[in-house]
Design an enzyme around this catalytic site. Structure first.
Site, short mmCIF file in Angstrom:
data_model
loop_
_atom_site.label_atom_id
_atom_site.label_comp_id
_atom_site.label_asym_id
_atom_site.label_seq_id
_atom_site.Cartn_x
_atom_site.Cartn_y
_atom_site.Cartn_z
N THR A 173 0.86 -1.19 0.00
CA THR A 173 0.00 0.00 0.00
C THR A 173 0.90 1.24 0.00
OG1 THR A 173 -1.87 -1.05 1.07
CG2 THR A 173 -1.57 1.30 1.54
N ARG A 201 -14.90 -6.07 1.10
CA ARG A 201 -14.06 -5.77 2.27
C ARG A 201 -13.29 -4.47 2.00
NH1 ARG A 201 -8.46 -4.66 3.30
NH2 ARG A 201 -8.15 -4.95 5.51
N GLY A 203 -10.52 -1.79 3.80
CA GLY A 203 -9.58 -1.60 4.91
C GLY A 203 -9.58 -0.16 5.42
N ASP A 204 -8.49 0.19 6.06
CA ASP A 204 -8.40 1.50 6.72
C ASP A 204 -8.03 2.64 5.78
OD1 ASP A 204 -5.89 0.10 6.44
OD2 ASP A 204 -4.96 1.74 7.56
N1 ASP Z 1 -4.08 -1.25 5.12
C1 ASP Z 1 -4.45 -1.93 3.89
C2 ASP Z 1 -5.78 -2.60 4.06
O1 ASP Z 1 -6.05 -3.11 5.13
C3 ASP Z 1 -3.44 -2.95 3.46
C4 ASP Z 1 -2.00 -2.50 3.41
O2 ASP Z 1 -1.62 -1.56 4.10
O3 ASP Z 1 -1.22 -3.07 2.62
O4 ASP Z 1 -6.53 -2.66 3.12
#
Ligand code: ASP
Length: 302
Positions: A173, A201, A203-204
């Site tokens: 990411t 789904r 993520g953050d």
């Molecule tokens: N934080 C990202 C997620 O949970 C994944 C990542 O940081 O690679 O989607």
């Protein structure tokens, strides 16, 4: 856990991350040098903007664009593949003045960070999911098909994770935080999410306050790691709160939040942050973290 900084920059400051997980074995091009080159190119794109007197917003967008186009990172081209074999992307942009824009589970924007910027500019909502192809085109952004996002390395990675041969680590990411010469802050994050994640789904990264947050006079933060922990710990905003209400230093706040909100949940990840003075801190409790910051010269973490 590793904490880099505090690193004091001059009139402007910029820090980048390229994910917390380290190399992905399946990627066809996997040398340390390739990752480092991507981070250097992105750093140059962002620092050129700031050096020329540009805004923190333009700098973080410029840096993230380079990383989205670079196929090794899990953002834009080369994003992590979901369990149904497709790619969707999430991205967020927040300006320290208070406004934010984000997109999630979106297929069509070749550069997701530009779609997040459009949402910010339109200003009638903060987060849009599944933005239609027509909307992306109407915004004047380049539309890309699945073929563009999918790379052989990421397809192999998803198959190995689905077969139980590999753990689903949060790899690649990307994010950027900046303070410009006027003191304005901005944060941007872009991702394909977790490898083998199920459709829907999120993520953050596109959740304001969790993976991305900026507040002028306080801090700009971008995170990477197991998104569920960063959402439940409201990590980026928690760092701002520790600075504002507890008077902590940035390094102490990053360390504490990694420990209390990430490690406590048996998760790992990394954080990049720049405060109102332009002090940069990078921290991670993951085994590796890709990052770039200025410390006499551009330092790249691989
Ligand atoms: N934080 C990202 C997620 O949970 C994944 C990542 O940081 O690679 O989607």
């Amino acid at each position: 856990m590793r904490i880099y900084g505090p690193i004091r920059n001059n009139s402007w400051a910029l820090a980048l991350h390229g994910g917390a997980g380290g190399w992905v074995e399946e990627l066809a091009v996997q040398s340390e040098g390739e990752y480092a080159q991507g981070l250097r190119d992105a750093y140059r794109a962002g620092s050129d903007v700031l050096e020329a007197g540009g805004t923190a917003e333009d700098a973080v967008v410029a840096a993230v664009l380079v990383l989205e186009d670079y196929p090794l990172f899990n953002a834009g081209r080369g994003s992590a593949v979901r369990c149904d074999g497709s790619v969707t992307t999430d991205a967020a942009l927040m300006l320290g003045a208070g406004r934010a824009g984000a997109i999630a589970a979106t297929r069509w924007a070749r550069n997701p960070i530009l779609a997040a910027q459009r949402v910010l500019r339109e200003g009638d909502c903060v987060l849009r999911t599944d933005v239609p192809r027509e909307q992306v085109a109407e915004w004047g952004l380049e539309v890309a098909e699945q073929d563009y996002f999918l790379t052989p390395g990421r397809i192999a990675q998803q198959r190995n994770v689905a077969a139980g041969l590999l753990a689903a680590q949060p790899h690649g990411t990307v994010g950027a935080v900046a303070r410009d010469a006027s003191g304005a802050l901005a944060a941007a994050t872009s991702t394909g999410g977790m490898v083998n994640q199920y459709p829907g789904r999120i993520g953050d990264s596109p959740i304001i306050g969790s993976g991305t947050y900026a507040r002028d006079g306080v801090v700009a933060v971008s995170c990477t790691g197991y998104g569920e922990s960063f959402i439940q710990g409201v990590v980026a905003h928690e760092i701002a709160s520790l600075l504002r209400h507890a008077g902590m230093t940035l390094a102490d706040a990053v360390e504490r939040v990694l420990r209390e909100e990430v490690e406590r949940r048996d998760a790992d990840g990394g954080i990049i942050a720049v405060d109102a003075d332009g002090t940069v801190v990078i921290g991670h409790n993951s085994p590796a973290m890709f990052g770039a910051f200025l410390d006499q010269t551009v330092t790249v973490l691989v």
